[in-house]
Scaffold this motif. Structure first.
Motif, PDB file in Angstrom:
ATOM      1  N   LYS A 166       0.833  -1.189   0.000  1.00 11.45           N
ATOM      2  CA  LYS A 166       0.000   0.000   0.000  1.00 11.45           C
ATOM      3  C   LYS A 166       0.872   1.245   0.000  1.00 11.45           C
ATOM      4  O   LYS A 166       1.957   1.256   0.589  1.00 11.45           O
ATOM      5  N   ASN A 167       0.373   2.275  -0.677  1.00 11.01           N
ATOM      6  CA  ASN A 167       1.012   3.596  -0.685  1.00 11.01           C
ATOM      7  C   ASN A 167       2.406   3.615  -1.293  1.00 11.01           C
ATOM      8  O   ASN A 167       3.209   4.489  -0.973  1.00 11.01           O
ATOM      9  N   ILE A 168       2.711   2.641  -2.138  1.00 10.78           N
ATOM     10  CA  ILE A 168       3.991   2.605  -2.847  1.00 10.78           C
ATOM     11  C   ILE A 168       3.698   2.826  -4.332  1.00 10.78           C
ATOM     12  O   ILE A 168       2.862   2.132  -4.912  1.00 10.78           O
ATOM     13  N   ASN A 169       4.379   3.785  -4.937  1.00  9.36           N
ATOM     14  CA  ASN A 169       4.197   4.043  -6.357  1.00  9.36           C
ATOM     15  C   ASN A 169       4.490   2.764  -7.144  1.00  9.36           C
ATOM     16  O   ASN A 169       5.547   2.153  -6.953  1.00  9.36           O
TER      17      ASN A 169
ATOM     18  N   SER B 207       9.117   9.959  -3.976  1.00  7.88           N
ATOM     19  CA  SER B 207       7.943   9.714  -3.126  1.00  7.88           C
ATOM     20  C   SER B 207       8.323   8.904  -1.890  1.00  7.88           C
ATOM     21  O   SER B 207       7.582   8.888  -0.912  1.00  7.88           O
ATOM     22  N   VAL B 208       9.498   8.244  -1.935  1.00  4.10           N
ATOM     23  CA  VAL B 208       9.940   7.438  -0.791  1.00  4.10           C
ATOM     24  C   VAL B 208      11.336   7.804  -0.283  1.00  4.10           C
ATOM     25  O   VAL B 208      11.692   7.443   0.829  1.00  4.10           O
TER      26      VAL B 208
ATOM     27  N   ASN C 203       9.587  18.127  -3.611  1.00  4.94           N
ATOM     28  CA  ASN C 203       9.993  17.156  -2.596  1.00  4.94           C
ATOM     29  C   ASN C 203      11.000  17.705  -1.596  1.00  4.94           C
ATOM     30  O   ASN C 203      11.114  17.153  -0.493  1.00  4.94           O
TER      31      ASN C 203
END
Length: 143
Positions: free
Chosen positions: A3-6, A58-59, A96
């Motif tokens: 979940k929530n991983i591109n 994003s991470v 970012n």
């Protein structure tokens, strides 16, 4: 599934990002970039360099304690020449890590930095000078 991983972050890329240490670099390059086989190579064929950069950031936190932590090539030996892809990279980096600039460097220096990066992500990017290098930062402890 996670979940929530591109979904553009492949297992190999996630492993590399998690394995990287503070202040190590990641090169995201275009499809035509010459890559030394000694480098850790991760392929994202069919994915643009800008989409790959968005997914990575994003991470992965960018380093913010150094004057330069994101680099792109100088196009056509003109440091002030701004290609549309440079504007896109700048926007993604700025979203970012506000206040972080994209530093222009000579293609030969870019290639040296890429070959010394922790990993090189080869994308399907077809635009010329479609590469960026980013330096991993830290996630600070809760105050």
């Amino acid at each position: 599934m996670l979940k929530n991983i591109n979904p553009l972050l492949s297992p190999d890329l996630l492993h590399a990002l998690r394995s990287m240490g503070h202040r190590q670099d990641l090169a995201i390059v275009d499809a035509n970039f010459p890559c030394d086989p000694k480098s850790r190579v991760i392929r994202l064929d069919g994915i643009s360099a800008t989409d790959a950069l968005s997914a990575v950031l994003s991470v992965m936190p960018l380093e913010v304690e150094e004057p330069a932590t994101a680099w792109r090539m100088i196009a056509d030996s003109k440091p002030d020449k701004i290609l549309p892809i440079f504007e896109e990279f700048t926007s993604i980096v700025g979203q970012n890590a506000p206040g972080t600039a994209l530093t222009a460097i000579e293609p030969s220096e870019f290639k040296d930095r890429a070959s010394n990066s922790y990993a090189v992500v080869i994308t399907g990017e077809r635009r010329l000078y479609g590469g960026v290098i980013v330096r991993k930062g830290v996630i600070p402890p809760d105050a």
